[in-house]
Design a protein around this motif. Sequence first.
Motif, mmCIF file in Angstrom:
data_model
loop_
_atom_site.group_PDB
_atom_site.id
_atom_site.type_symbol
_atom_site.label_atom_id
_atom_site.label_comp_id
_atom_site.label_asym_id
_atom_site.label_seq_id
_atom_site.Cartn_x
_atom_site.Cartn_y
_atom_site.Cartn_z
ATOM 1 N N GLY A 55 78.180 33.975 59.292
ATOM 2 C CA GLY A 55 78.087 32.597 58.830
ATOM 3 C C GLY A 55 78.764 31.656 59.799
ATOM 4 N N VAL A 56 78.227 30.437 59.900
ATOM 5 C CA VAL A 56 78.830 29.386 60.719
ATOM 6 C C VAL A 56 79.164 28.214 59.815
ATOM 7 C CG1 VAL A 56 78.503 27.783 62.635
ATOM 8 C CG2 VAL A 56 77.537 30.084 62.777
ATOM 9 N N ILE A 57 80.432 27.806 59.838
ATOM 10 C CA ILE A 57 80.869 26.657 59.047
ATOM 11 C C ILE A 57 81.336 25.554 59.986
ATOM 12 C CG2 ILE A 57 81.521 28.042 57.047
ATOM 13 C CD1 ILE A 57 84.447 27.810 57.944
ATOM 14 N N GLY A 58 81.335 24.336 59.471
ATOM 15 C CA GLY A 58 81.775 23.205 60.273
ATOM 16 C C GLY A 58 81.556 21.918 59.513
ATOM 17 N N ASN A 59 82.224 20.848 59.950
ATOM 18 C CA ASN A 59 82.032 19.546 59.331
ATOM 19 C C ASN A 59 80.598 19.079 59.460
ATOM 20 O OD1 ASN A 59 84.605 18.906 58.360
ATOM 21 N ND2 ASN A 59 85.299 18.176 60.360
ATOM 22 N N SER A 60 80.170 18.196 58.568
ATOM 23 C CA SER A 60 78.895 17.520 58.751
ATOM 24 C C SER A 60 78.963 16.747 60.062
ATOM 25 C CB SER A 60 78.622 16.563 57.592
ATOM 26 O OG SER A 60 78.501 17.276 56.379
ATOM 27 N N GLY A 61 77.912 16.884 60.867
ATOM 28 C CA GLY A 61 77.895 16.209 62.155
ATOM 29 C C GLY A 61 78.544 16.978 63.279
ATOM 30 N N LEU A 217 72.056 35.119 61.010
ATOM 31 C CA LEU A 217 72.977 34.051 61.386
ATOM 32 C C LEU A 217 72.675 32.886 60.468
ATOM 33 C CD1 LEU A 217 75.067 32.698 63.258
ATOM 34 C CD2 LEU A 217 73.171 32.069 64.768
ATOM 35 N N LEU A 218 73.645 32.513 59.640
ATOM 36 C CA LEU A 218 73.386 31.442 58.685
ATOM 37 C C LEU A 218 74.443 30.358 58.777
ATOM 38 C CD1 LEU A 218 75.274 31.526 55.830
ATOM 39 C CD2 LEU A 218 74.001 33.627 55.529
ATOM 40 N N ILE A 219 73.983 29.128 58.618
ATOM 41 C CA ILE A 219 74.845 27.956 58.580
ATOM 42 C C ILE A 219 75.022 27.567 57.123
ATOM 43 C CG2 ILE A 219 74.949 25.498 59.144
ATOM 44 C CD1 ILE A 219 73.270 26.236 61.659
ATOM 45 N N THR A 220 76.254 27.301 56.727
ATOM 46 C CA THR A 220 76.475 26.987 55.312
ATOM 47 C C THR A 220 77.736 26.154 55.119
ATOM 48 O OG1 THR A 220 76.651 27.939 53.095
ATOM 49 C CG2 THR A 220 77.818 29.085 54.859
ATOM 50 N N HIS A 221 77.743 25.387 54.031
ATOM 51 C CA HIS A 221 78.948 24.725 53.554
ATOM 52 C C HIS A 221 79.487 25.426 52.312
ATOM 53 C CE1 HIS A 221 77.485 21.116 55.875
ATOM 54 N NE2 HIS A 221 78.776 21.017 56.095
ATOM 55 N N ASP A 222 78.773 26.433 51.843
ATOM 56 C CA ASP A 222 79.064 27.068 50.558
ATOM 57 C C ASP A 222 80.034 28.232 50.742
ATOM 58 O OD1 ASP A 222 79.012 28.376 48.090
ATOM 59 O OD2 ASP A 222 76.920 27.838 47.741
ATOM 60 N N VAL A 223 81.255 28.067 50.246
ATOM 61 C CA VAL A 223 82.265 29.114 50.396
ATOM 62 C C VAL A 223 81.858 30.366 49.619
ATOM 63 C CG1 VAL A 223 84.707 29.707 50.069
ATOM 64 C CG2 VAL A 223 84.075 27.405 50.758
ATOM 65 N N ASP A 224 81.168 30.207 48.503
ATOM 66 C CA ASP A 224 80.684 31.373 47.755
ATOM 67 C C ASP A 224 79.733 32.198 48.612
ATOM 68 O OD1 ASP A 224 82.061 31.186 45.383
ATOM 69 O OD2 ASP A 224 80.584 29.897 44.428
ATOM 70 N N THR A 225 78.892 31.532 49.402
ATOM 71 C CA THR A 225 77.987 32.254 50.291
ATOM 72 C C THR A 225 78.774 33.055 51.323
ATOM 73 O OG1 THR A 225 76.201 30.635 50.030
ATOM 74 C CG2 THR A 225 76.142 32.001 52.004
ATOM 75 N N LEU A 226 79.830 32.473 51.851
ATOM 76 C CA LEU A 226 80.660 33.179 52.837
ATOM 77 C C LEU A 226 81.203 34.476 52.264
ATOM 78 C CD1 LEU A 226 82.741 30.244 54.371
ATOM 79 C CD2 LEU A 226 80.578 31.195 55.177
ATOM 80 N N ALA A 235 84.050 29.478 62.643
ATOM 81 C CA ALA A 235 84.358 28.095 62.283
ATOM 82 C C ALA A 235 84.184 27.208 63.505
ATOM 83 C CB ALA A 235 85.776 27.998 61.747
ATOM 84 N N LEU A 236 83.322 26.202 63.387
ATOM 85 C CA LEU A 236 83.031 25.281 64.476
ATOM 86 C C LEU A 236 83.732 23.955 64.201
ATOM 87 C CD1 LEU A 236 81.301 24.748 67.069
ATOM 88 C CD2 LEU A 236 79.489 23.942 65.542
ATOM 89 N N ALA A 237 84.657 23.583 65.083
ATOM 90 C CA ALA A 237 85.396 22.328 64.918
ATOM 91 C C ALA A 237 85.717 21.760 66.295
ATOM 92 C CB ALA A 237 86.686 22.553 64.135
#
Length: 278
Positions: A55-61, A217-226, A235-237
């Motif tokens: 999973g890949v997480i990160g802020n919107s934008g 490879l999935l992009i998500t904002h959903d912590v449950d999915t992680l 984590a992309l920041a």
Amino acid sequence: MLTVAVKLARDDDLEAARGTGEKPAVLLHDVTTEIHGAPLHRGVNLAVRRGEILGVIGNSGSGKSLLLKSIVGLFPPVSGSIELFGVNVYAASRRALQMVLPRCGVLFQHNALFSMLTVQENVEFPIRTLSGLSERLVGELAQLKIAMAGLPPDAGQKYPSELSGGMEKRAGLARAIANDPELLLLDEPTTGLDPIMAEQIDDLIRRLAQARGITVLLITHDVDTLFGVCDRVAALADGEIVALSSPRELYASRNAWVHRFLTARPRKRFGVSEASTG
């Protein structure tokens, strides 16, 4: 000498495209991207192991979706390299790309289904494009993929506008797996869904990956999915990968943004709560 070197490199690309070797499914090396001259990613390094769900997480934008588009050849980096199964996406021959890209299935954000085609026709489209099968077999395969995505038989005759959000996600997944990909790239597969439907999509992704040995490879904002799906999380920041580990190990990250993201609300369904994370 240079011509010989280029030919050897392209021969290596063709070997990788045929599926030989054990290189990562996805490999990003020092990838830098820009939009209108403004840096978006700065020296991103990431390897997606074969058979894992990352999973890949990160802020919107933060450029998560554009990074996915870069991986499939739609958004060239200004520097660095991107490989799919050992093939350099932006340096390989056309023949090598024609062999390696069909090994990937993509679910873009908002599903990107053709609005004027039925679900059946949407799923048939990539099969017909690549397989050369008869119309009868194309239709049967599409029906199989629709069923694998958990949709009822009559869903195939509906248009995207006639589907609920969860059914549309399933239709997008059916099209993404139409050609039995080795790699699935999923952009926000549960965004906008209610918790029950989101959990069902999570379960579907996990079952598809396990049953068919697919790398995801999935992009998500959903912590449950992680916690419910992913083996590892990147984590992309600030344009870089600032943490990469299992979801639970990620809680130990000293990066302030990562900590805020993961502790925004308790996740008791997977045994994680504010008390247990300190």
